[in-house]
Design a protein around this motif. Sequence first.
Motif, mmCIF file in Angstrom:
data_model
loop_
_atom_site.group_PDB
_atom_site.id
_atom_site.type_symbol
_atom_site.label_atom_id
_atom_site.label_comp_id
_atom_site.label_asym_id
_atom_site.label_seq_id
_atom_site.Cartn_x
_atom_site.Cartn_y
_atom_site.Cartn_z
ATOM 1 N N THR A 60 3.068 8.683 1.109
ATOM 2 C CA THR A 60 3.466 8.229 2.332
ATOM 3 C C THR A 60 3.470 9.332 3.515
ATOM 4 O O THR A 60 2.873 9.406 4.482
ATOM 5 C CB THR A 60 4.575 7.339 2.633
ATOM 6 O OG1 THR A 60 4.399 6.385 1.585
ATOM 7 C CG2 THR A 60 4.811 6.753 3.694
ATOM 8 N N ALA A 81 -0.490 3.162 6.730
ATOM 9 C CA ALA A 81 0.498 2.827 5.725
ATOM 10 C C ALA A 81 -0.241 2.386 4.423
ATOM 11 O O ALA A 81 0.415 2.379 3.432
ATOM 12 C CB ALA A 81 1.630 1.622 6.265
ATOM 13 N N HIS A 82 -1.106 1.789 4.566
ATOM 14 C CA HIS A 82 -1.929 1.166 3.498
ATOM 15 C C HIS A 82 -2.712 2.272 2.630
ATOM 16 O O HIS A 82 -3.413 2.095 1.738
ATOM 17 C CB HIS A 82 -2.784 -0.050 3.859
ATOM 18 C CG HIS A 82 -2.105 -1.275 4.187
ATOM 19 N ND1 HIS A 82 -1.602 -1.398 5.401
ATOM 20 C CD2 HIS A 82 -1.826 -2.296 3.449
ATOM 21 C CE1 HIS A 82 -0.966 -2.512 5.332
ATOM 22 N NE2 HIS A 82 -1.047 -3.244 4.345
ATOM 23 N N ASP A 99 6.284 4.083 6.363
ATOM 24 C CA ASP A 99 6.104 2.888 5.605
ATOM 25 C C ASP A 99 7.263 2.779 4.513
ATOM 26 O O ASP A 99 7.356 3.921 3.660
ATOM 27 C CB ASP A 99 4.842 2.618 5.006
ATOM 28 C CG ASP A 99 4.824 1.158 4.169
ATOM 29 O OD1 ASP A 99 5.562 0.401 4.650
ATOM 30 O OD2 ASP A 99 4.235 1.215 2.931
ATOM 31 N N THR A 137 5.601 -7.227 11.495
ATOM 32 C CA THR A 137 5.620 -5.360 11.670
ATOM 33 C C THR A 137 4.393 -4.763 12.495
ATOM 34 O O THR A 137 4.715 -4.259 13.288
ATOM 35 C CB THR A 137 5.558 -4.556 10.149
ATOM 36 O OG1 THR A 137 6.551 -5.280 9.336
ATOM 37 C CG2 THR A 137 5.915 -3.131 10.464
ATOM 38 N N SER A 185 -0.315 0.766 10.943
ATOM 39 C CA SER A 185 -0.333 -0.189 9.879
ATOM 40 C C SER A 185 -1.449 0.310 8.705
ATOM 41 O O SER A 185 -1.313 0.022 7.725
ATOM 42 C CB SER A 185 -0.457 -1.550 10.505
ATOM 43 O OG SER A 185 -2.004 -1.706 10.504
ATOM 44 N N THR A 234 5.123 -7.984 6.741
ATOM 45 C CA THR A 234 3.989 -7.682 7.289
ATOM 46 C C THR A 234 3.593 -8.500 8.382
ATOM 47 O O THR A 234 2.745 -8.412 9.294
ATOM 48 C CB THR A 234 2.620 -7.498 6.494
ATOM 49 O OG1 THR A 234 2.929 -8.604 5.531
ATOM 50 C CG2 THR A 234 2.872 -6.255 5.469
ATOM 51 N N ASP A 291 8.338 -1.698 7.170
ATOM 52 C CA ASP A 291 7.759 -2.298 6.067
ATOM 53 C C ASP A 291 6.239 -2.608 6.688
ATOM 54 O O ASP A 291 6.023 -3.907 7.030
ATOM 55 C CB ASP A 291 8.390 -3.368 5.554
ATOM 56 C CG ASP A 291 7.950 -4.167 4.580
ATOM 57 O OD1 ASP A 291 6.612 -3.714 4.162
ATOM 58 O OD2 ASP A 291 8.080 -5.395 4.451
ATOM 59 N N PHE A 292 5.180 -1.977 6.374
ATOM 60 C CA PHE A 292 3.953 -2.048 6.670
ATOM 61 C C PHE A 292 3.176 -2.872 5.745
ATOM 62 O O PHE A 292 1.971 -3.388 5.939
ATOM 63 C CB PHE A 292 3.164 -0.874 7.329
ATOM 64 C CG PHE A 292 3.780 -0.254 8.468
ATOM 65 C CD1 PHE A 292 3.339 -0.957 9.893
ATOM 66 C CD2 PHE A 292 4.838 0.804 8.445
ATOM 67 C CE1 PHE A 292 3.783 -0.060 10.787
ATOM 68 C CE2 PHE A 292 5.176 1.309 9.564
ATOM 69 C CZ PHE A 292 4.767 1.005 10.762
ATOM 70 N N THR A 293 3.658 -2.940 4.499
ATOM 71 C CA THR A 293 2.862 -2.990 3.614
ATOM 72 C C THR A 293 3.358 -4.238 2.453
ATOM 73 O O THR A 293 2.674 -4.795 1.496
ATOM 74 C CB THR A 293 2.517 -1.857 2.416
ATOM 75 O OG1 THR A 293 3.702 -1.174 2.309
ATOM 76 C CG2 THR A 293 1.688 -1.020 3.282
#
Lengths: 356, 414
Positions: A293, A313-314, B76, B45, A310, B42, B36-38
């Motif tokens: 991260t 973040a993945h 995240d 967010t 977002s 979600t 908390d993006f994941t």
Amino acid sequence: MFYRLSGVHHTRYETARQIWPVPTDRRVVYILLALALAAPLYLPDLYLSSYVLPWLVWSAAALSLTLLMGIAGQLHFGFAAVMAIGAYSSIHLARAGVPFELALIGAGVITAVIGTLFGAAALRVKGLYLVMATLAMQYLVDWVIINVPAISGGAQATLNTPEVSFLFMPLSGTGLYYGALLWAVIVTVFVLNIKRTSFGRALVAIRDKDYAAAVIGVNPFKYKLLAFFTASFLGGISGAVLAFCYYQAVTPEQFGFNVSIQLVAMVLVGGLGSVIGAYLGAGFVLLAPMFLTNAVAYLAVWGVLPLSSSLLAHIPLMVYGLLIVGFILFEPLGLAKIYDNIRKYFLVWPFRHTQS
Amino acid sequence: MRNAIKGLIGAAGVAAIGVSGAAKSDDTFTIGLLQDFTAVYTFVTDEYHHGQMDYIELVNQEGGVEGHTIETIVRDTGNEPQRGIEAYSRARDQGAVLVDFLSTPVSRAMVNRVLDDEIVMITALHGRGDASHGTTFPYVFPMMATYWSQAMVLADYIDREQGGLEGKRIAHVYIDSPFGREPVPVLEELAERKGFEFETFAYPSPGTEQSATWSDVRRFQPDHVLIWGAGGGQPVSVREAIRAGLDPADILSVVWMAETDANTIGVDHATGVKRFEAVATGTDYPIIERIQEEVIDQGLGAGSEDEVGTTYYNIGVATMAVAVEGARLALEEFGGPLTGEKLRDGLRMIEEFDAEGMMPPITITEEDHQGGGFGRVSQWNGEAWEPITDWFAAHQDIVWEEIEKDAAEFREDN
């Protein structure tokens, strides 16, 4: 050369049966221990309290689980619930005025008793069916904690750990780190040695085939329950140490189902039944998402990855998944086996062939 | 082996901190959006965070806060407390004066840490409700209606606009978690005062399957039902309620109900459903118009343009508007550089602030970090969420009884 074996002659059984018969291994362990003891001197607080401290506690928890899953061969997918029982018991005991040292042991005993009750399912079922039974434990414990405010700590479902001292040392500041380190060392020494006892050999016999073990005189009833008792005892105290040394405020989500899965992942990625594997697995599962991260976030700040927050973040999740698949493909026996391969390579270096 | 790695980590860390620490100057301040993006949050967010980033960009474009540029640290946490702690410690070391986790488990675990470190934590629409008690939780700012206040606003709406509460049967259908359970004590207290029958029905997390619960609800034959969930469980609740024979107009939701939920239920099917609203939805507000003009149209937006003006986007904008207002007051009063303590005092100076009409006028004081507990009820009209009441707060005496009680417990523990 690195692991010099020539000139090392074992003339007594005791030296040949040491945990680390090769002197280099022993020295490495001493150096690591010294580094760990001195860590507060050279590590910034961020890395000490957010990386190393949780790593030690989770390693202790993974060791407890690897004792059950790797050595005794009993699958457990509700180990976070075991830790939850330990955490909540210890806090309630400490709040009731029980000295912290006794509260820890009390929490261990309470957890061991409850864990053994659920472990009794192992007497009848094996493998995937045991997974189901332990999953039931996870959900039951979750449900009880959430639905009994007296346990979870009222409407806000948050329990703060009271101020305690351990052996006359107040548990705060670097004391938290040393508390976690002490527990990790105790569990490590315990698990390292358990394989060398008749108890450990009985567990291994049960793991390999329980009725074969019964034929040679190992009582599966007794040893399966003892395995659950021991692992739950250690897991319960690990949960208590996690609560007191790390979280300092306990909520039910900290011990949810996903945490159980993470613990199983730690044991599997590290290497079933291996002590160093528990450390490497816990380090990987716990710390890799944090490092990834931060790495991705820095890349984004430097403008290398112009993506939305977002999506960014993945990316760590994808890399993390790839790493797990990669490790499993590369070495199905886990990170411990990779370490072992490296060690064996250097054992005979500069020659090519290992003997064991 | 492990400690060798640890040593390397430490060395790298020292270097990283040295670099980032040196860059700090007097005319900026940093906020940490560690969300908390994941994982679990979600559903909110993305839009919420997008709103926050766009508003910060707007403020920076307009010259910053009293000449101070806002910097952000975005991480995240995956809704995991241990990752939250790591992200928080890092943000703290990099000088963040405000953090927002948008995650109840992480925020709850972090309360003691922010109180010790004197860093402001905003917990809009999540976290501990009793953190409204400003003297007990000096660095925690819920800044919007707590779940208790939301329940009271919805109940008061039934009382005033839907034929009174007396003799009614009200069902509270909630996700089986501390969040779902939270409004129960205040509603029970109100049931006693107003003389209505109140019954609770829990469904298991994550709420994608609720049929067993709703057959119990049907047996209870409620006049109105409060649905208390979030994310995927919400459309399921509405569908089940309609299937149980309830008029959509008698379904009232907690704040977590947005355009996407109405689309999931079916835009026509959902017509009439009501929800609590903490911040106005839509683009017809000066702040949103300026964001459109100065941020989105310039290509500086932090996400998809479609999200601008949605429910959660506007909530994100509002949280940052309040934070920036607090920072502005603090810098005006005490001058730079901004610290957590100054920001806390600045937030406590906020009076009748409504983000140019986007939200109810809130007043934050040393005692009250909730800002009054205002909100309104809005209804899905087939296309959008349309407000059907003015901003109001209800039964704050009951809410504050609960706040006092839980805050007293917290003080006792510490």
